[in-house]
Design a protein around this motif. Structure first.
Motif: not given
Length: 595
Positions: A385-390, A479-483, A514-518
């Motif tokens: 998923t895209p990193s908002r920080t980066l 892996l997608l973000d919620d948007d 796992y991180r993306a799902v959680v």
């Protein structure tokens, strides 16, 4: 002794007018521990030590009696003694007194050898040094080389040739002795493949450090009747690597010249030919546990050829014969299934294929290497998923970062197809067997060949001709973000597809999944129950676990007690899922809390 008197005793000791008859008294006053009527005085004794240190050179210069000199020497530290030995105040005659209270150190030997009449005495001390300190005698010959102001003092004399030769011999002898008797200790054959192996014994750091200081003598040393084999091994392993590092350092200045694309080799062709007897490590051919030692010997030989490419032409027959013998003796192409916890399994298979591609001319062995590559697990290619920080700090995000070939390289999962391309470049590898492996590759691996791989034209054409089913995608778990998930008709099904993908079986990619799902707001308890308990409880979402455990245990004292008992290292080691962890709490008696 009155502590205020120590400066006076110091000045007396350093006075040129002090009579000889007073030396014993002055030395006794400065060497005796400081005491008061109440006992030992630590602060006063520090002042005494400072006074003695300042007066020590003058006292030693004027004292010839062995007993008095010994009384002084025992109070000097190593740095002071080395400095006094360098200027001639401490001599070889003082060594027995010094060694009564401390062991030999490299700085003392270097300092003594500064004086021509003491070189032999200094050399005689070398066997008393620990093996890893011998080379320091030459390395630390000039201890002030980095701090000396230019022109402040006379230059340090060069290392005496006799001392240099003695240190060189002492540094090369352990490797020479090992090559004569390379058998490991009894019981070594039972040790696993992950333990320290014989190849580390060929490191010879001290031996190479000494050899690097005398390149003009390499040709002579390769023919030495005792040390020649050790020299040959070290030159094959170290010379070209060191030359490349030195060249990079020389050209590291941004305003300097660029590093040549093809720098001059460190070893001439004549030197390479002189080292050929050691090329294939014949001394190690009969080591026990051949399944381990043969594999490592083959890799060691491949590294030598990689560092010295001219060996491909100079020693082709020798390399081919050695590779065949090692594969046969070690049964290296006999397949053994991967055991749980064996994280180095894939690496061993890949290194074997790469080594045979470089060294072998045996079609059967090359076919076997292809077959082993085909049996490795498919890579799990994940687009995170895209990193908002980066996104905030990087303006020029690579537009190709999401391409399958680029994603394959994120966790070095391109190494299988890279090894296959190397095998294909070997003219002795049958084309049909390479083509069979191509038909079973992951779509991202085929994309990598098209975009990144070099190799013969027939290999590139065969990869391009692999049929692709119409319904097949590029094999990437994105892996997608919620948007982005919100635009999908069934976000929960997408999350489930991530958990069902092969990516959850790969150690480097499963945590990303796992991180993306959680972190997704579309996750359900059923999704979380499928994730390992330690990922929920400790790694990614302790705040998520908090709410679930509050609801699950409620007002049941028994369940809270069961939770406390379960929160041990066992839930991590057993690799149970979060669902199994929750279910284990159901067996506790549901005693309601009473007030």
């Amino acid at each position: 002794m009155n502590a205020r008197m120590y400066p006076l005793w110091r000045d007396l000791a350093m006075s040129e007018d002090l009579p000889k008859e007073a030396l014993k008294t002055v030395i006794g006053a400065l060497c005796a521990p400081a005491t008061t009527p109440d006992g030992f005085d630590a602060q006063a004794d520090r002042w005494r030590e400072e006074a003695l240190k300042a007066a020590l050179p003058a006292l030693l210069a004027r004292t010839s009696a062995k007993r008095l000199r010994g009384q002084l020497l025992v109070h000097a530290d190593e740095k002071t003694l080395a400095a006094l030995a360098a200027d001639g105040t401490v001599t070889a005659a003082d060594v027995p007194a010094i060694l009564r209270h401390r062991r030999v150190w490299a700085g003392l030997i270097s300092a003594l050898a500064r004086h021509p009449g003491q070189v032999e005495a200094a050399i005689a001390l070398l066997p008393r040094l620990p093996a890893h300190e011998v080379e320091q005698v030459v390395r630390e010959w000039d201890p002030d080389r980095y701090t000396r102001i230019k022109g402040a003092a006379a230059p340090v004399p060069p290392v005496p040739p006799e001392l240099f030769d003695a240190v060189l011999e002492a540094c090369l002898t352990p490797l020479a002795a090992y090559l004569l008797h390379p058998e490991p200790e009894e019981g070594w054959e039972a040790v696993s493949a992950f333990s320290e192996d014989w190849s580390l014994k060929l490191g010879g750091r001290a031996g190479w450090a000494m050899l690097a200081r005398c390149p003009q003598r390499w040709a002579q040393l390769t023919a030495h009747p005792v040390l020649g084999a050790a020299v040959q091994h070290l030159l094959l392993d170290q010379a070209e690597t060191q030359a490349l590092e030195d060249a990079r350092l020389r050209y590291a200045d941004p305003d300097g010249e660029e590093l040549p694309a093809d720098p001059a080799p460190a070893l001439s062709e004549d030197l390479l030919l002189a080292c050929l007897p050691a090329l294939c490590l014949p001394e190690l051919a009969d080591l026990p546990n051949p399944q381990v030692t043969a594999r490592r010997t083959l890799h060691h030989l491949a590294n030598r050829v990689h560092n010295n490419p001219r060996l491909v032409d100079l020693a082709a027959d020798q390399m081919h014969a050695a590779a065949d013998a090692l594969v046969t003796r070690g049964l290296l192409l006999t397949w053994a299934d991967k055991q749980e916890g064996d994280h180095g399994f894939d690496g061993r298979v890949l290194r074997l294929a790469e080594d045979l591609a470089l060294l072998s001319a045996n079609p059967d062995h090359l076919v076997g290497a292809c077959a082993q590559l085909a049996r490795l697990d498919q890579p799990a290619v994940v687009s995170p998923t895209p990193s908002r920080t980066l996104i905030r700090i990087i303006d020029n995000v690579d537009p190709d970062h999401d391409r399958p070939a680029r994603l394959l390289e994120r966790h070095s999962e391109h190494r299988r197809v890279q090894a296959l391309a190397t095998l294909a470049a070997n003219p002795h590898t049958p084309h049909t067997d390479v083509a069979d492996v191509l038909n079973g590759l992951h779509p991202a691996e085929l994309a990598w060949i098209a975009e990144k791989a070099g190799g013969p034209d027939w290999f590139l054409a065969a990869a391009a001709a692999v049929p692709v089913p119409e319904d097949e995608d590029d094999g990437v778990v994105r892996l997608l973000d919620d948007d982005e998930l919100g635009n999908h008709p069934d976000p929960a099904a997408v999350l489930q597809s991530w958990l069902d993908s092969p990516a959850t079986g790969e150690i480097l990619s499963r945590s990303e999944v796992y991180r993306a799902v959680v972190k997704s707001r579309y996750r359900t308890l059923e999704h979380l129950r499928q994730i390992p308990a330690n990922e929920i409880l400790a790694h990614h979402a302790p705040e998520v676990a908090l709410n679930i455990l509050l609801d699950h245990c409620g007002r049941s004292t028994g369940r809270w007690e069961a939770l406390a008992a379960a929160m041990t290292f066992d839930y991590d080691n057993a690799k149970i899922t979060f669902g199994q962890f929750l279910d284990s709490l159901h067996g506790a008696p549901a005693r309601a809390r009473t007030s």
